[in-house]
Structure formats: C-alpha cells, structure tokens
Design a protein around this motif. Structure first.
Motif, PDB file in Angstrom:
ATOM      1  N   GLN A   1      -4.279   2.920  -1.016  1.00 49.62           N
ATOM      2  CA  GLN A   1      -3.657   1.718  -1.553  1.00 49.62           C
ATOM      3  C   GLN A   1      -2.656   2.038  -2.658  1.00 49.62           C
ATOM      4  O   GLN A   1      -1.561   1.482  -2.696  1.00 49.62           O
TER       5      GLN A   1
ATOM      6  N   GLY B   1      -8.528  -2.680   2.987  1.00 48.93           N
ATOM      7  CA  GLY B   1      -7.079  -2.673   3.194  1.00 48.93           C
ATOM      8  C   GLY B   1      -6.651  -1.832   4.368  1.00 48.93           C
ATOM      9  O   GLY B   1      -5.461  -1.545   4.525  1.00 48.93           O
TER      10      GLY B   1
ATOM     11  N   SER C   1       0.845  -1.190   0.000  1.00 47.11           N
ATOM     12  CA  SER C   1       0.000   0.000   0.000  1.00 47.11           C
ATOM     13  C   SER C   1       0.887   1.248   0.000  1.00 47.11           C
ATOM     14  O   SER C   1       1.996   1.243   0.536  1.00 47.11           O
TER      15      SER C   1
END
Length: 675
Positions: A412, A163, A123
């Motif tokens: 991300q 995420g 990320s």
C-alpha cells in the motif's frame, strides 16, 4: 448505481459488520433523500481521485434535515468495494484479518463518524495479491473437495480488506471448483501459477501417455492454450506466460536435446511469444506477465530469453524471503533476482511468506525472518523498479497473518516503520498487554535456528521433519556407512553420515534451548491475559513456539539415538527414539488443541510438514531398535535392566510372558539410564 456482484459482496460484509457491532444492519433504500449513507458513481464535482480503484468519502448536509450524509463515490467496482470496507474498518473497527485472528467485535450503541472528507491514496503497487498455495489446511478444513464457498469467502474477504486486487485461488485444484468463479464475483483479478501458463490444463492431464514435448506436438499445447483463452477472454485476467516442464520443473529434464542455454532460451522465447500472440488475437489490451522463476530467470539474465516489450516481468525470492535464485536440492547459486539497472519495462515480484520445499521452509509456522528483513528486501525490490505487481505466497492464511499484514503495509505505502507497524498490529488484534505481546512477535525470529551463513538461512517447521525422516530412511535402509546426498545443503563438507547427523544435533540442541526460553516468556504472559487474548496468543504465538521447540527437541533426540546405536547401545538408542517420538507428539497435540470452535479439523490435512508422519517414523525407528537386542521375546531388556535382582534368577518364565509396551519400557528405561 448498479449493484454489481463485487459491490453486492461488499455490502453483504458491511451489513454483517453493522449487525455485529450495533446489533442490527442498516436498511437498504432506493431514495437518496432517505439515506444516511449514499454509495454512487463519482461525478466530476466529487473530485474523486482519477486512478483505478480509487474512492472518496464526502459529507454533505441533507436538504430536509440538515443532518450530515456520508457519501462514498468511486469510478469502478473495486473502488466501491474498498470504500465500503474502509467504512467497516475505520468506523466499526473490523480489522483486515478479523476472521483469521478471531478478533473480538465489541458491541456499541452508537458509532461516531467524524465528518471529514477523505480521498483514498493510490497504492504503491498496481497489481497486488495472494497466491493461496500449498493450501492443504484449507482443503482439509471442511468436508467438500474442492473447497466450497464457505472456505473461500473469508480468504478473499481478507485479501480485499488488505487492499489486494488479484489472486491465484489455490494450487492445481479441479476446474469444477468454485474458487475462481467466486474470486471473480468478488471483483478480484485472476492470475495463474507459473507452471500452468494461461491457466490451461496441464498437458499430461489432458493427453495422458503422450510425451510432453512442445517440439513434438505444438498443436496439442496450443489447443489447451486456445481453450483457456476462450474460456477467460471476458474476465479480469493477468495472463501468465511461461514454459516449464510438467510437474513444475525445467522442460529439458524430459527432453535432453535442449542441452545448451541458447537452445533452452530460444524455445522459451518462442513459446512465450506464441502465447502472447494468441491472447492478443482474442483480448484487447491484455495484461500479461512472465514469471522469471528458477531457470527462466537465470536464462533471462544471461540474455538467452527474449520477451515482448510490454509484459510485466515477475522476479521471485528464494522461498526464504531473499531476492535471489532459489536452492535446487544442494545447488544454491543465490543469483540476484531483481531487474538490472537499465532493464526497462514493467517489473514485479513473487514473494513467499510461507514455502514448501522438503528442506527447511516454514509452512505451519510464521516466516522465521524479522520484519526488518522483510522490509529491507521488499523496499529494495521497489527501489529496483519492481512496483507493478506483488504476488505473495500466502499459504493457509491463519498462521501467517502478521507477515501478510507487513506485506499489506508495504504494497500500500511502499515503505514502513516496523516498530510502529507492530505496535498498531498488536493494538488492533489484542485487548491488552500490547508491549509484551509485541515483544513476542519481535523476538520470534531471534529464536529461529540459523542453519547456514546467510541471513535468510533460518529454519521453519519443515526443517525438523523432512531431514529427520530422511535420516531415519537412510539409516534403516542400511546406508549409514555413506553420507546422504540429500542432506548436503544443510551439512556442507560433512564426509560421513554420522557427521551429517551430528551437525543437525548441534543445531537442534541449541535451537531447542532458544525456543524453550521464548516459550517460557510466552507462557508467563499467558497467565496474565484475559480469556480472549489468551486464546489468541495460544493460537498465534504459543502454538508456533511449540512446533519449533518440540520439533527441535525431537530432532535432537533422533540424532542422539543414532549416536547411541552407532556405539551398539541399543537400549539407550531405543529410549532416545522414544523421546524423539514423544517430543514430536507434543507438536501434534498442540495442533489438535488449536482446532477449537470454527477451526475444527483445520490441521487435519497436514500433508506437507506432516507432523503425524514424523511421529510414525520415530515409532518405526524405536520398534526397529527394540529388535536389536530385545527380540524375540521382548523381555530381555526388562530382565537385564529393570527386574529386581532378587527375581532375575528364580522367576518362572510361564508367569512373565506379557512384555511391556514400547512406551512403558521406554519410560522405565529412561528412568534407569537417567536420560
């Protein structure tokens, strides 16, 4: 592989998703030779990426059957969590916001999985997550308080699917709640509100009646900090170092001896260093952050605050998405809130997609700015070096999923194509009419009311409520001969209260027209959608448009009511106040209609925008206005405007003693006056 708590939660999600799509979940086996999917610790031969939270997917042939076996390998708990959720999304089609968007889960007899190895990319941002702030809808949604696991599970699941890896789970919730414990169970890092450094108990809550002065009682503050450190020392914590006053305000408001920037900066520097040293006494290699929020950012940029060199410096937007200092009442300095060139160390941002400020913020509705504006601000922050940490004020999740998904893409990948992202977003959550639905999302910001000269001066839902209630209060308190100081931010230069009200009237009249046009396009599209897409568009687009349109219209009629009353036209002012109330009631009704199925009661604790309070204020106003000419018998306006001429002078009073209700009188007077 050990099934730690985060891995167990991820397996629970994956098994549920298999059952939703295929009708039955997989069977868990201990013998790898019997498995079609293997989850295990990475070894060197797997060539799993080396960074934290990485995972890889590898395909091998089973020794006995030759059939392909899918293997998820990772080096830590969150790596396994992300790997399992990747499988759920890419192969089963379960999207990050499936729960919040009421995604339709299609049934299938089989799932085809391409046998292509995959390495999860890193990320852009190391620490990324949500501050579940001003979460009144989550609080009111279910009966228990503080909210139970049932409420928090879909919040943390969505964050992990995006995420995310850190969270502030709620605002000043009781320490007895399950929120922090569950977040840790699911593998998330915990961090703290800048007004609650180290996650410690608020001073005045622990020491009721004492003066909240570190200068007078440092040992009491440090006792609370020490207790918080001891409690959390074995957990995954991003320690927030900060020093603000009680109630999230500058500490010098309660201690006037700190009357210069130098004194204030010196105290903040001392306290932050002390907190830092106390953590390091108990925790090896702690991750520590300093929230450069509000006055602390200004003092830091002026050189008055000194920080430990390895802390993450967190810069904040103004609540409206612009990386400048926030407005305090009527003071809006708009000081840039990004690290200066040459400011070394690690930096991050605290960013709002929803906000509560009693002025013009969005709380029940989506962020009013465009996706391009969000992209520009966040990418500029990354370019300035703020890539270590992104904390997004996520509010109550349900109404903010589009903007939260934009932030997901940015944390991300570091950059995004807004048009392509919107195309993908609509195709993931809607079955058809993707172009038309995408256009509603895109044009949403174009309908927003611009109330000031800056690109971020766009009205959220609170614009129609807090200023409106201020106007009613100022008016009915008999102070309309002087301007309201609390409205200067929205009507700079207005020298009378009447001019302040007029400024709102002009903006809201234009805004109501813009939102009516947008709603018209939304309603036209709804007629062509299937049942499930129709429900989603109504809940995630039409509802928001109604809150804006009805709010702008209600505020407009309030302003017209004041203008009529100022001219002594009390019957007309009464009608306009009633029209304002009816408009606001439409917004309230739209909230109620959105509380279907699992969403029952979701908006029941709308205490911040508080549409019901605005409705009640308009009702109070019209009752007050009816007193200005229809009192004491509440029959005079009926007689003057509505009674047939043939009856006015011959009726018997003892047969006309049942006055019309406020609604009936207002409706009939509205027709009489033609307004």
């Amino acid at each position: 592989m050990e099934q730690t708590s985060p891995v167990q939660h991820a397996l629970r999600m994956l098994f549920r998703d298999f059952a939703s799509v295929l009708g039955a979940g997989p069977e868990l086996v201990d013998d790898p030779a019997q498995a079609e999917i293997i989850v295990r610790q990475a070894v060197d031969a797997d060539a799993c990426p080396p960074y934290p939270e990485a995972f890889a997917i590898r395909f091998t042939a089973a020794a006995e059957t030759g059939e392909s076996v899918l293997t998820i390998v990772a080096r830590d708990d969150l790596g396994f969590v992300y790997g399992l959720l990747y499988l759920s999304e890419k192969n089963l089609g379960i999207q990050p916001f499936w729960f919040w968007a009421d995604q339709t889960i299609g049934k299938r007899e089989a799932v085809d999985v391409p046998c292509i190895d995959y390495d999860a990319p890193p990320s852009k941002v190391r620490f990324r997550g949500w501050f579940v702030n001003d979460e009144v809808c989550l609080i009111g949604w279910k009966e228990p308080y503080p909210p139970s696991r049932e409420v928090w599970l879909p919040v943390f699941e969505a964050l992990l699917r995006c995420g995310g890896n850190m969270v502030i789970p709620g605002t000043d919730l009781p320490k007895t709640g399950v929120h922090a414990e569950l977040a840790a169970e699911m593998g998330l890092w915990l961090t703290h509100h800048h007004a609650e450094p180290l996650g410690a108990e608020m001073f005045l809550r622990a020491y009721t009646g004492r003066s909240a002065s570190y200068k007078e009682a440092p040992e009491l503050f440090e006792r609370l900090w020490r207790e918080a450190i001891e409690k959390q020392k074995d957990d995954k914590i991003l320690w927030v170092l900060s020093f603000r006053g009680q109630g999230d305000k500058p500490f010098w408001e309660n201690d006037p001896s700190f009357d210069t920037p130098e004194k204030r900066g010196a105290m903040i520097s001392h306290v932050i260093q002390r907190q830092y040293d106390m953590i390091r006494e108990k925790v090896a290699d702690p991750v520590a952050c300093v929230a450069l929020y509000g006055e602390i950012a200004e003092l830091y940029k002026e050189g008055h605050v000194k920080l430990p060199p390895d802390v993450i410096k967190i810069w904040a937007d103004n609540g409206y998405g612009k990386m400048v200092s926030r407005r305090h009442g009527n003071l809006n300095l708009r000081i840039p809130a990004l690290p200066a060139q040459g400011d070394g160390g690690r930096h991050g941002i605290y960013y709002h997609v929803t906000f509560h400020d009693l002025q013009a913020s969005n709380h029940l509705t989506m962020f009013p700015g465009s996706a391009d504006f969000l992209k520009q601000e966040v990418e500029a922050a990354f370019a300035a070096g703020a890539t270590e940490y992104v904390l997004v004020n996520s509010g109550n999740i349900r109404m903010h999923i589009y903007t939260l998904d934009i932030l997901r893409a940015l944390w991300q990948h570091g950059e995004m194509d807004t048009a392509e992202h919107l195309r993908q977003f609509t195709s993931r959550y809607y079955a058809g009419h993707h172009v038309e639905i995408a256009e509603l999302y895109r044009s949403y910001s174009e309908a927003a009311i611009p109330y000031g000269p800056n690109a971020d001066d766009l009205a959220g839902d609170e614009f129609y409520h807090h200023p409106a209630r201020r106007i009613v209060g100022h008016w009915l308190q008999g102070r309309s001969s002087e301007p309201d100081p609390g409205l200067i931010w929205a009507a700079p230069g207005a020298v009378t209260f009447a001019e302040q009200v007029r400024r709102f009237e002009v903006r809201c009249e234009a805004g109501a027209a813009e939102w009516s046009a947008w709603l018209g396009r939304c309603n036209e599209l709804i007629d062509h959608l299937d049942e499930e897409d129709r429900s989603r568009v109504i809940d995630h687009l039409r509802l928001q448009g109604i809150l804006h349109q009805s709010g702008a219209e209600g505020f407009f009629w309030l302003c017209r009511s004041f203008a009529a009353a100022s001219e002594g036209l009390y019957p007309q002012a009464f009608v306009h106040a009633s029209q304002a109330m009816w408009s606001y009631q439409r917004g309230l009704q739209a909230l109620r209609e959105s509380e279907h199925g699992k969403w029952e009661r979701f908006y029941s604790a709308d205490w911040l925008t508080n549409v019901q309070s605005t409705v009640d204020n308009m009702d109070t106003l019209r009752r007050f206005l009816r007193m200005q000419g229809d009192s004491p018998d509440f029959f005079l306006w009926y007689k003057e405007y509505l009674m047939p001429e043939t009856e006015k002078y011959i009726y018997l009073e003892n047969t006309h003693r049942n006055p019309l209700s406020d609604d009936e009188l207002a409706l009939r007077l509205q027709q009489f006056f033609g307004v």
